[in-house]
Design a protein around this motif. Structure first.
Motif, PDB file in Angstrom:
ATOM      1  N   ALA A  87       0.837  -1.205   0.000  1.00  0.00           N
ATOM      2  CA  ALA A  87       0.000   0.000   0.000  1.00  0.00           C
ATOM      3  C   ALA A  87       0.872   1.254   0.000  1.00  0.00           C
ATOM      4  O   ALA A  87       0.566   2.236  -0.678  1.00  0.00           O
ATOM      5  CB  ALA A  87      -0.921  -0.010   1.224  1.00  0.00           C
ATOM      6  N   TYR A  88       1.983   1.203   0.733  1.00  0.00           N
ATOM      7  CA  TYR A  88       2.907   2.344   0.791  1.00  0.00           C
ATOM      8  C   TYR A  88       3.506   2.628  -0.589  1.00  0.00           C
ATOM      9  O   TYR A  88       3.553   3.780  -1.042  1.00  0.00           O
ATOM     10  CB  TYR A  88       4.018   2.030   1.797  1.00  0.00           C
ATOM     11  CG  TYR A  88       5.021   3.148   1.993  1.00  0.00           C
ATOM     12  CD1 TYR A  88       4.744   4.210   2.839  1.00  0.00           C
ATOM     13  CD2 TYR A  88       6.252   3.125   1.333  1.00  0.00           C
ATOM     14  CE1 TYR A  88       5.663   5.233   3.027  1.00  0.00           C
ATOM     15  CE2 TYR A  88       7.169   4.143   1.515  1.00  0.00           C
ATOM     16  CZ  TYR A  88       6.879   5.189   2.361  1.00  0.00           C
ATOM     17  OH  TYR A  88       7.785   6.197   2.541  1.00  0.00           O
ATOM     18  N   LEU A  89       3.937   1.575  -1.288  1.00  0.00           N
ATOM     19  CA  LEU A  89       4.510   1.744  -2.623  1.00  0.00           C
ATOM     20  C   LEU A  89       3.461   2.251  -3.609  1.00  0.00           C
ATOM     21  O   LEU A  89       3.760   3.047  -4.497  1.00  0.00           O
ATOM     22  CB  LEU A  89       5.117   0.428  -3.106  1.00  0.00           C
ATOM     23  CG  LEU A  89       6.402  -0.023  -2.391  1.00  0.00           C
ATOM     24  CD1 LEU A  89       6.828  -1.402  -2.879  1.00  0.00           C
ATOM     25  CD2 LEU A  89       7.528   0.982  -2.597  1.00  0.00           C
ATOM     26  N   ALA A  90       2.210   1.787  -3.452  1.00  0.00           N
ATOM     27  CA  ALA A  90       1.131   2.259  -4.334  1.00  0.00           C
ATOM     28  C   ALA A  90       0.863   3.747  -4.136  1.00  0.00           C
ATOM     29  O   ALA A  90       0.594   4.469  -5.103  1.00  0.00           O
ATOM     30  CB  ALA A  90      -0.142   1.455  -4.071  1.00  0.00           C
ATOM     31  N   LEU A  91       0.958   4.213  -2.890  1.00  0.00           N
ATOM     32  CA  LEU A  91       0.778   5.640  -2.620  1.00  0.00           C
ATOM     33  C   LEU A  91       1.915   6.467  -3.223  1.00  0.00           C
ATOM     34  O   LEU A  91       1.698   7.544  -3.760  1.00  0.00           O
ATOM     35  CB  LEU A  91       0.735   5.889  -1.109  1.00  0.00           C
ATOM     36  CG  LEU A  91      -0.567   5.537  -0.381  1.00  0.00           C
ATOM     37  CD1 LEU A  91      -0.375   5.691   1.114  1.00  0.00           C
ATOM     38  CD2 LEU A  91      -1.710   6.426  -0.840  1.00  0.00           C
ATOM     39  N   GLU A  92       3.136   5.933  -3.136  1.00  0.00           N
ATOM     40  CA  GLU A  92       4.301   6.665  -3.617  1.00  0.00           C
ATOM     41  C   GLU A  92       4.445   6.619  -5.136  1.00  0.00           C
ATOM     42  O   GLU A  92       4.896   7.574  -5.762  1.00  0.00           O
ATOM     43  CB  GLU A  92       5.573   6.097  -2.963  1.00  0.00           C
ATOM     44  CG  GLU A  92       5.773   6.523  -1.531  1.00  0.00           C
ATOM     45  CD  GLU A  92       5.988   8.024  -1.405  1.00  0.00           C
ATOM     46  OE1 GLU A  92       7.085   8.512  -1.700  1.00  0.00           O
ATOM     47  OE2 GLU A  92       5.010   8.722  -1.052  1.00  0.00           O
ATOM     48  N   PRO A 121       1.887   5.664  -7.789  1.00  0.00           N
ATOM     49  CA  PRO A 121       0.558   5.225  -8.255  1.00  0.00           C
ATOM     50  C   PRO A 121       0.529   4.802  -9.722  1.00  0.00           C
ATOM     51  O   PRO A 121      -0.195   3.871 -10.077  1.00  0.00           O
ATOM     52  CB  PRO A 121      -0.327   6.444  -8.001  1.00  0.00           C
ATOM     53  CG  PRO A 121       0.605   7.604  -7.898  1.00  0.00           C
ATOM     54  CD  PRO A 121       1.854   7.066  -7.322  1.00  0.00           C
ATOM     55  N   LEU A 122       1.296   5.478 -10.585  1.00  0.00           N
ATOM     56  CA  LEU A 122       1.292   5.112 -12.006  1.00  0.00           C
ATOM     57  C   LEU A 122       1.825   3.696 -12.208  1.00  0.00           C
ATOM     58  O   LEU A 122       1.253   2.909 -12.982  1.00  0.00           O
ATOM     59  CB  LEU A 122       2.128   6.112 -12.810  1.00  0.00           C
ATOM     60  CG  LEU A 122       1.556   7.537 -12.901  1.00  0.00           C
ATOM     61  CD1 LEU A 122       2.515   8.449 -13.665  1.00  0.00           C
ATOM     62  CD2 LEU A 122       0.189   7.523 -13.587  1.00  0.00           C
ATOM     63  N   ILE A 123       2.917   3.366 -11.518  1.00  0.00           N
ATOM     64  CA  ILE A 123       3.482   2.012 -11.618  1.00  0.00           C
ATOM     65  C   ILE A 123       2.497   1.000 -11.043  1.00  0.00           C
ATOM     66  O   ILE A 123       2.288  -0.077 -11.614  1.00  0.00           O
ATOM     67  CB  ILE A 123       4.836   1.944 -10.876  1.00  0.00           C
ATOM     68  CG1 ILE A 123       5.861   2.851 -11.572  1.00  0.00           C
ATOM     69  CG2 ILE A 123       5.339   0.511 -10.813  1.00  0.00           C
ATOM     70  CD1 ILE A 123       7.183   2.963 -10.846  1.00  0.00           C
ATOM     71  N   ALA A 124       1.861   1.350  -9.894  1.00  0.00           N
ATOM     72  CA  ALA A 124       0.896   0.441  -9.263  1.00  0.00           C
ATOM     73  C   ALA A 124      -0.271   0.154 -10.207  1.00  0.00           C
ATOM     74  O   ALA A 124      -0.736  -0.997 -10.305  1.00  0.00           O
ATOM     75  CB  ALA A 124       0.383   1.037  -7.958  1.00  0.00           C
TER      76      ALA A 124
END
Length: 486
Positions: free
Chosen positions: A216-221, A223-226
């Motif tokens: 979730a932390y990586l998705a927040l940081e 978002p385009l990649i997520a």
């Protein structure tokens, strides 16, 4: 040997790059010349929060108390992510109200193409949020909330059945108010009426699925990649269930189009410019996401405090009974408006046990504080520490004491306008706050009218919070002695 040597050099290089990136991330506020709490490597300023040793609200309160008065805001880090923590109530007022146009974003992750139910008011930002907010404002009018009150009252009547007719008993209050809150969500957000809500309740407990904080932390940081990797915030079977329920209920409503307005699905469908059905389903899920846990916890906390303060509980019950008698036993909008002390009790509960310990905003453009050198840069994430403000002794005298008189009109006028924000306010405040208050008041009427609550051997005193949750929840179920009052 050469292979081992290369592997060691590669590993050393990777560690060095990782270390450098961490140091760069944790040097953001120093490079900006902003007053900040010195961060710990990797953890930033929330050491103990990620592993559940302390609650997020406690970490924020420590920083708030240490720096308040030194600057309008202070920098801090949630792991490697820099945040602004607002310390000055005048700045809070600017962010929430007067200059809200600079802070219309929350910066949460959503992926409507891969996860349609994430296209809700809570998670969206930018032009998609603005368009959705304008259409939702047509739904959450006082008139529409009044139309939903009879259904809400019918749901609350089930509390009496759940309590039974025993004169005295020990009850799991968290479970009791949880059933009420879940019935409200199933009936009014998803249109399930008086049906058995067992399956709905199962999915409300399981929609997080295999949630992992680091993902979730990586998705927040990023978002385009997520979104490219089709990262899912919620369990797919749960999302499929909620979407299917909402769509089928809307079809059923349209087949019986002469029935009175009873659900948010109907209100959205009947709007002048209705959303498409999947987007309406997303709003229903947004209500569940934002409201189910906090409203359940608030009712539990309220009964807990009244059980510990019997004189306040008796005063509350007397007001409820007297007001109902004046309205022929009917819970009407006028009846709720006259429950002034009961509302004070509710507000004091929301102050002392703030369901959302902080409000999150992201600056959509540079914001320069008037008459100072301080600047909030475009893209900065801003936290307003509501729980810390609600327990600030300079704002609320003896803040740990439960005192509903703090919310008498004269007392409220003596405080700054942004001193009480349990559900946020302004542009990005909770659009359903009026309904949430109505739900809580109706629940209290049903719970207190014929029953008295007191601590028992299983009551946890003082209250302990669940450190594993970002929102404020009790660590264990609240249990009280319940006595029927003639």
């Amino acid at each position: 040997m050469d292979l081992i040597h290369r592997a060691l050099l590669t590993a050393l290089g990777a560690v060095s790059v990782f270390y450098a990136l961490v140091k760069i991330s944790l040097g953001y506020w120093k490079r900006r010349g902003i007053l900040h709490e010195k961060p710990k490597f990797l953890w930033g300023n929330i050491k103990g929060v990620v592993n559940g040793k302390r609650h997020a609200q406690d970490a924020l309160r420590e920083i708030y108390a240490a720096y308040k008065g030194k600057a309008p805001f202070v920098g801090f880090y949630a792991c490697l992510k820099p945040f602004i923590l607002v310390l000055d109530l005048k700045l809070v007022h600017q962010i929430i109200f007067t200059d809200a146009g600079h802070f219309t974003s929350r910066g949460l992750y959503s992926n409507p193409s891969g996860e349609p139910l994430s296209a809700n008011l809570l998670q969206l930002d930018g032009h998609k949020w603005r368009s959705l907010h304008a259409k939702s404002a047509e739904v959450f009018t006082p008139t529409n909330m009044h139309k939903l009150l009879p259904t809400l009252t019918q749901i609350s009547a089930r509390i009496q059945c759940d309590l039974g007719k025993e004169n005295q008993q020990t009850r799991n209050i968290s479970e009791l108010v949880g059933v009420y809150s879940m019935d409200v969500m199933a009936s009014m957000a998803f249109g399930l009426g008086g049906q058995d809500h067992q399956e709905f309740a199962k999915w409300t407990r399981n929609y997080w699925g295999g949630f992992k904080l680091w993902q979730a932390y990586l998705a927040l940081e990023f978002p385009l990649i997520a979104r490219l990797l089709q990262y899912k915030s919620y369990a797919e079977p749960a999302m499929a269930y909620f979407q299917k329920v909402a769509l089928s209920q809307m079809q059923e409503h349209r087949r019986r189009d002469r029935q009175p307005l009873q659900t948010f699905l109907q209100l959205y469908s009947n709007a002048d410019q209705p959303l498409d059905d999947v987007k309406i389903a997303a709003q229903a899920f947004g209500f569940l996401l934002a409201g189910l846990g906090p409203l359940k916890a608030t009712l539990g906390f309220c009964l807990y405090e009244l059980a510990r303060h019997p004189e306040l509980q008796d005063r509350c019950r007397l007001e409820i009974r007297k007001t109902l008698e004046q309205h022929s036993g009917q819970v009407t909008p006028e009846c709720l408006r006259e429950l002034k002390f009961t509302k004070q009790v509710l507000n004091e509960t929301l102050r002392l046990h703030t369901p959302y310990p902080f409000l999150l905003r992201r600056a959509t453009k540079e914001f320069e504080l008037s008459g100072s050198v301080f600047v909030i840069a475009r893209g900065n994430s801003v936290l307003i520490p509501t729980a810390a403000i609600h327990r600030d002794p300079e704002v609320y005298e003896e803040p740990e004491r439960f005192d509903p008189d703090r919310f008498e009109e004269e007392a409220k006028r003596s405080r700054p306008p942004a001193a009480f924000l349990p559900f946020g306010d302004g542009l990005r405040g909770c659009i359903a706050a009026r309904f949430a208050e109505q739900q809580l008041l109706v629940g209290l009427v049903a719970l207190l009218k014929d029953h008295r609550y007191a601590p028992c051997a299983e009551t946890t005193i003082p209250m302990e919070y669940d450190n594993r949750r970002l929102l404020l929840m009790p660590k264990s179920d609240i249990k009280l002695s319940v006595e029927r009052v003639d």
